[in-house]
Design a protein around this motif. Sequence first.
Motif: not given
Length: 122
Positions: A69-78
């Motif tokens: 889930m952290q990767a999903v949020a960080e990816t959306a940001k990036l």
Amino acid sequence: MAYDSNNIFARLLRGEIPCNKVYENDHALAFHDINPQMPVHVLVIPKGPYVNLAEFIAGASMEEMGAFMQAVAETAKLAGVEDSGYRLIANNGEDAHQEVPHFHMHIFGGRRIMGRMIKRQD
Ligand code: AMP
């Protein structure tokens, strides 16, 4: 359901085929979809061998789930859609047209052209 270790995302995780990486942590990898349906269309996958959400929840540790889930949020940001907005979709099984039998989350965004929900085809 038995995990097919030759599915395309398993091969991608082993480095047998390339991907256009957006983000990676210990338990998840995010990369651009090869056939984008939106200006931003990124996939996030756990590194473990899970076919779908049910198997992910049954088999993954809390650390893996959190990292995913952290990767999903960080990816959306990036990918630049954190502020403009984005939609998450995880196709599970036949009725949802899941094509790749390795659990994944789609991130869609980049333009305000999505409808409010799901378009029916009956
Ligand atoms: P789904 O229907 O949810 O299983 O979607 C699978 C997604 O994987 C589709 O959007 C495909 O375009 C995408 N896809 C298939 N092969 C690759 C690949 N080698 N690299 C990136 N995306 C892929």
